[in-house]
Design an enzyme around this catalytic site. Sequence first.
Site, PDB file in Angstrom:
ATOM      1  N   GLU A 228       0.825  -1.210   0.000  1.00 34.60           N
ATOM      2  CA  GLU A 228       0.000   0.000   0.000  1.00 34.60           C
ATOM      3  C   GLU A 228       0.856   1.257   0.000  1.00 34.60           C
ATOM      4  O   GLU A 228       0.378   2.351   0.297  1.00 34.60           O
ATOM      5  CB  GLU A 228      -0.953  -0.022   1.195  1.00 34.60           C
ATOM      6  CG  GLU A 228      -1.949  -1.168   1.086  1.00 34.60           C
ATOM      7  CD  GLU A 228      -2.973  -1.218   2.204  1.00 34.60           C
ATOM      8  OE1 GLU A 228      -3.047  -0.280   3.013  1.00 34.60           O
ATOM      9  OE2 GLU A 228      -3.700  -2.217   2.266  1.00 34.60           O
TER      10      GLU A 228
ATOM     11  N   LYS B  90     -15.277  -2.510   4.169  1.00 29.97           N
ATOM     12  CA  LYS B  90     -14.685  -2.842   2.871  1.00 29.97           C
ATOM     13  C   LYS B  90     -15.793  -3.537   2.078  1.00 29.97           C
ATOM     14  O   LYS B  90     -16.209  -4.645   2.447  1.00 29.97           O
ATOM     15  CB  LYS B  90     -13.522  -3.820   3.044  1.00 29.97           C
ATOM     16  CG  LYS B  90     -12.277  -3.247   3.717  1.00 29.97           C
ATOM     17  CD  LYS B  90     -11.328  -4.391   4.074  1.00 29.97           C
ATOM     18  CE  LYS B  90      -9.936  -3.907   4.450  1.00 29.97           C
ATOM     19  NZ  LYS B  90      -9.131  -4.993   5.067  1.00 29.97           N
TER      20      LYS B  90
END
Length: 424
Positions: A209, A339
């Site tokens: 990330e 999510k």
Amino acid sequence: MSAIRQLTALEILDSRGRPTIKTACELTSGARAGASVPSGASTGTAEALELRDREPRRYRGLGCRRAVANVNGELNRALAGRDFADQAELDATLLAVDGTPNKARLGANALLSVSLAFGRAVAVERGVALYRHFADVLGEPLRTLPRLTINLFSGGKHAGGQVPIQDVLVVPASARSVDEALAMTYEVYQSAADLTQRKYGMRALTADEGGLAPPFASAEAMLEDAVAAIEAAGFAPDGDVGLAVDVAASHFFRAGRYHLEAAALDSDAMIERVTGWLADFPIVSVEDALAEDDWDAWPRLRPRLAGRALVLGDDFLCTNPARIRRAIAAEAADALLLKVNQIGTLTEAAEAYRLARSAGWRVTLSARSGETEDDWLADLAVGWAGDQIKIGSITQSERLAKYNRLLEIEVETRLPVVAWPGTR
Ligand code: PGA
Ligand code: ZN
């Protein structure tokens, strides 16, 4: 009413070079839009099933041609030519066509690509911005922009496991806008990169990330270096820039013990360790401090952190309404990490969101470690008035697509950033 003319799916690659799915939805009105689906690495076991081809000789089994074929074939046949009153009706139809509890037959990735593409096509048809359409799907007004939480240091499954803790994120708490938050984060990130170079002799190595990933000696060293970077950037830890931590504890929990560096901690020792971090570091949010199935211990953790830092559940809750209900009843958390691909349709994610809000919880909208250049997450975080958004670092385009979209939305809407965490 919106009628689907055709669904067309395609296998594309995510930010790790792995296949994922992108679907275009064309409505009979002529409105057309596409959406891409992200994918995790540090996944919860309760997540809806991401369908992979399992052909070892192609992308090591990770191909998404079956999910693509399910959209182009069965789902297209079942949905094309049909009118849908709203997102809920479309999503209910997706669930009925799949027919399994965890979307194992057609794949949560296939279903979500259709759910999102339909939402976006309807926004086009209505002539409204996607964030406004998402707010309407939820039935709530636009309120605020989310507080950014941005990856600075990475470990765990996103960085080869050099330290067990997965993410240390910066939270520009005093920033009054997304624009200001990003400018502050740039300073902290550059200071952290300099520190990494000086202390560990490495600069450029980043994790999935985009967080810096030097070989920290311990979780505490990771947090100390983050505070040092905040100070070196000229900010006050706590007042200006706080920290968020994703412990991702499920991934070092084996046989009832948390294997944190040399230690093998039981649940209460783990709770003590995490509580100690709050005394020593300016932490405002702690995600998955305990393992996803350590249900007995979570209610003991929450009162230790409550009021000081969010007790945020990711793998623990899996955006799953049944798990969230159980956690609310047990007073096991006070914030949901949402999510959408953990559950697989927008409507179910909205149910998870409403449940969390009904208990007075905070909500963080989150990207995955495998992302695409699609930016719908930014619109969702604004439309659903998330308290935090977790996208990753500021060094990779699949993350920046969402930050840049937030900047655009900020100019367009002039909405304020949510008043959280506030001055501590
Ligand atoms: P994942 O992890 O996207 O790799 O599952 C992100 C997180 O744990 O928050
Ligand atoms: Zn997590």
